[in-house]
Design a protein around this motif. Structure first.
Motif, PDB file in Angstrom:
ATOM      1  N   ALA A   1       0.828  -1.204   0.000  1.00 11.57           N
ATOM      2  CA  ALA A   1       0.000   0.000   0.000  1.00 11.57           C
ATOM      3  C   ALA A   1       0.866   1.258   0.000  1.00 11.57           C
ATOM      4  O   ALA A   1       0.514   2.266  -0.618  1.00 11.57           O
ATOM      5  CB  ALA A   1      -0.924  -0.008   1.217  1.00 11.57           C
TER       6      ALA A   1
ATOM      7  N   THR B   1       4.601   0.789   6.426  1.00  8.72           N
ATOM      8  CA  THR B   1       3.458  -0.020   5.994  1.00  8.72           C
ATOM      9  C   THR B   1       2.512  -0.280   7.156  1.00  8.72           C
ATOM     10  O   THR B   1       1.293  -0.130   7.035  1.00  8.72           O
ATOM     11  CB  THR B   1       3.943  -1.351   5.405  1.00  8.72           C
ATOM     12  OG1 THR B   1       4.747  -1.093   4.248  1.00  8.72           O
ATOM     13  CG2 THR B   1       2.774  -2.243   5.015  1.00  8.72           C
TER      14      THR B   1
ATOM     15  N   HIS C   1      -1.383   1.094   7.428  1.00  7.36           N
ATOM     16  CA  HIS C   1      -2.497   0.151   7.580  1.00  7.36           C
ATOM     17  C   HIS C   1      -3.223   0.344   8.910  1.00  7.36           C
ATOM     18  O   HIS C   1      -4.445   0.217   8.977  1.00  7.36           O
ATOM     19  CB  HIS C   1      -1.984  -1.283   7.470  1.00  7.36           C
ATOM     20  CG  HIS C   1      -1.820  -1.767   6.063  1.00  7.36           C
ATOM     21  ND1 HIS C   1      -2.890  -2.112   5.270  1.00  7.36           N
ATOM     22  CD2 HIS C   1      -0.710  -1.953   5.302  1.00  7.36           C
ATOM     23  CE1 HIS C   1      -2.452  -2.499   4.081  1.00  7.36           C
ATOM     24  NE2 HIS C   1      -1.120  -2.399   4.078  1.00  7.36           N
TER      25      HIS C   1
ATOM     26  N   ILE D   1      -8.671   0.893   0.978  1.00  8.19           N
ATOM     27  CA  ILE D   1      -7.424   1.539   1.387  1.00  8.19           C
ATOM     28  C   ILE D   1      -6.908   2.478   0.327  1.00  8.19           C
ATOM     29  O   ILE D   1      -6.229   3.481   0.631  1.00  8.19           O
ATOM     30  CB  ILE D   1      -6.368   0.485   1.775  1.00  8.19           C
ATOM     31  CG1 ILE D   1      -5.235   1.155   2.561  1.00  8.19           C
ATOM     32  CG2 ILE D   1      -5.842  -0.251   0.532  1.00  8.19           C
ATOM     33  CD1 ILE D   1      -4.287   0.196   3.237  1.00  8.19           C
ATOM     34  N   ALA D   2      -7.238   2.237  -0.926  1.00  4.89           N
ATOM     35  CA  ALA D   2      -6.780   3.104  -2.010  1.00  4.89           C
ATOM     36  C   ALA D   2      -7.331   4.518  -1.880  1.00  4.89           C
ATOM     37  O   ALA D   2      -6.813   5.448  -2.480  1.00  4.89           O
ATOM     38  CB  ALA D   2      -7.167   2.521  -3.364  1.00  4.89           C
TER      39      ALA D   2
END
Length: 465
Positions: free
Chosen positions: A89, A438, A442, A458-459
């Protein structure tokens, strides 16, 4: 842009928890900490229409993502790497924000991901055949290590399980010692802690999926992009969070503020300190997880030279033996900006012992080892930069590690919602890849979902979906 608000109108600090209901709720959500976790949560909550404020103790955003541009250099004093860009991500966000990335795949202390110059205890570079044999030994122990960890006692240390994996090989003492040293250094470089103080499961997440990358223009571009348009109030030092069914009340040095919900992203070292209080106390499951984590001792040392004296075509230099007890690994950062530069780490015991040394003493100690490998003609560095995360009151270390008796589940347990109104986030609260950007991203995403009560792609953090 980051919207920095002036000093807020102070409220009277009420003495009784019941009276907090009389304070007007200024915000839907108060986020404490403008690191990647806090900015991620605030970004999603603000985009969802919630009145969200971020209180940041420092005079900058980013937290432990900190790019120093002094002296004409771009130096990531905090996080540097994405440890594996496959399905990452953070990598997706960096691409969406137009951040330049340079491949540098040895940041996870891999023994052979890219060319590495390995030096023997005598200071002689290993031949290609000798290096391959040494690396094969490391892989053999790592294969045995998985079973040793699974069979270990709950309070076993990383030293315990690595010794079991080494014993299973049946090697002579010298051969085993070379790999033992590697495992000690890996514990320190990955978690900034001596191998006997790290839980057996402390490196369970030590997996790199795909190439690693660093950021020639600075990792802080990520924080800056996340913060655009948010209500971020710098130099607001939060010292207390009171929570109840009615919401949260946050005490800062700029006044007292209330919100329907709160997201706390301060590091473990701050959560465990007397400088920050949560009342009522965290529930036993959350407090227990917090009590089994500790902040590490891990500092970066950047050395810049007027000429390159080490071999071309290598990503890292590593030396074995007693001379490498502290200074055993150097990473060639020349490709980032075209300036000859090496990065080394004072990790674990080295960080603790050198904490009060001045810069000249540290440089002299490091250069003794480089001259041992490359000769007396090696020049002094023209510039040196060094971190002091152990002395940062808003971090109290670089990142968290698991003590013996902890389990990987403690990371997620630390993020258990408290009273339906309080949520902890940050690199220490994410099980799959703790101690990383990361994990921070998250965990901030998860906290926002908990506050909103529904899933969010999450995008959306980087403006997609």
């Amino acid at each position: 842009m980051v919207v920095v608000r002036p000093r807020s109108r102070p409220f009277a600090l009420l003495e009784r928890a019941a009276e907090y209901r009389q304070v007007m709720t200024e915000f839907d959500t108060i986020v404490i900490g403008a690191g990647i976790a806090g900015l991620t949560a605030a970004r999603l909550l603000t985009d969802a229409g919630r009145r969200t404020v971020v209180f940041e103790a420092r005079d900058r955003i980013g937290g432990r993502v900190w790019t120093d541009r002094s002296g004409g250099y771009v130096t990531d004093r905090g996080a540097s790497w994405i440890h594996g860009i496959n399905d990452s991500a953070v990598a997706a966000a960096a691409r969406a924000f137009g951040m330049a990335m340079t491949e540098f795949t040895v940041g996870g202390y891999q023994p052979d991901s890219r060319p590495i110059a390995h030096y023997s205890p005598d200071g002689i570079r290993l031949t290609d055949d000798a290096a391959r044999a040494y690396v094969a030994d490391i892989h053999a122990v790592d294969a045995a290590l998985r079973g040793a960890i699974e069979a270990s006692d709950p309070d076993a240390t990383y030293r315990d399980v690595t010794e079991a994996a080494l014993a299973a090989q049946g090697w002579d003492a010298e051969r085993a010692q070379r790999v033992r040293e590697y495992l000690e250094h890996r514990s320190e470089e990955q978690y900034g802690v001596w191998i006997s103080d790290l839980a057996a499961h402390g490196l369970d997440d030590d997996q790199v999926d795909g190439d690693e990358v660093v950021f020639p223009d600075g990792y802080d571009r990520l924080a800056s992009a996340l913060a655009v348009g948010l209500d971020v109030r710098l130099t607001h030092v939060a010292s207390r969070v009171d929570w109840s069914a009615d919401g949260v009340v946050v005490t800062t040095d700029r006044g007292v503020f209330s919100g329907a919900t709160g997201v706390v992203t301060v590091p473990v070292g701050v959560l465990q300190s007397d400088a920050f209080e949560i009342a009522p106390a965290l529930p036993p499951a959350v407090a227990g997880a917090l009590g089994r984590l500790r902040m590490n001792a891990f500092e970066k040392i950047f050395l810049r030279f007027d000429r390159k004296f080490w071999d071309d075509g290598v990503y890292a230099i590593r030396q074995q033996g007693p001379e490498g007890r502290w200074w055993h690994s150097w990473y060639d950062l020349t490709a980032l900006h075209g300036t000859p530069a090496l990065l080394t780490f004072a990790a674990g015991l080295a960080a603790i012992e050198t904490r009060d040394w001045n810069d000249d003493t540290v440089v002299a100690s490091v250069m003794t080892q480089l001259r041992r490998l490359y000769g007396a003609s090696v020049p002094d560095p023209v510039a040196m930069q060094r971190t002091h995360w152990q002395d940062d009151p808003f971090a109290r270390g670089a990142y968290a590690y698991m003590t013996p008796g902890s389990t990987t589940a403690d990371h997620d347990a630390l993020a258990t919602p408290v009273g339906g109104v309080l949520h902890l986030a940050g690199e220490a609260t994410w099980t799959d890849d703790p101690a990383t950007v990361t994990a921070a991203l998250h965990s901030g995403h998860r906290a926002a979902e908990h506050v909103l009560g529904h899933a969010v792609p999450i995008a959306r953090v980087w403006g997609e979906a």
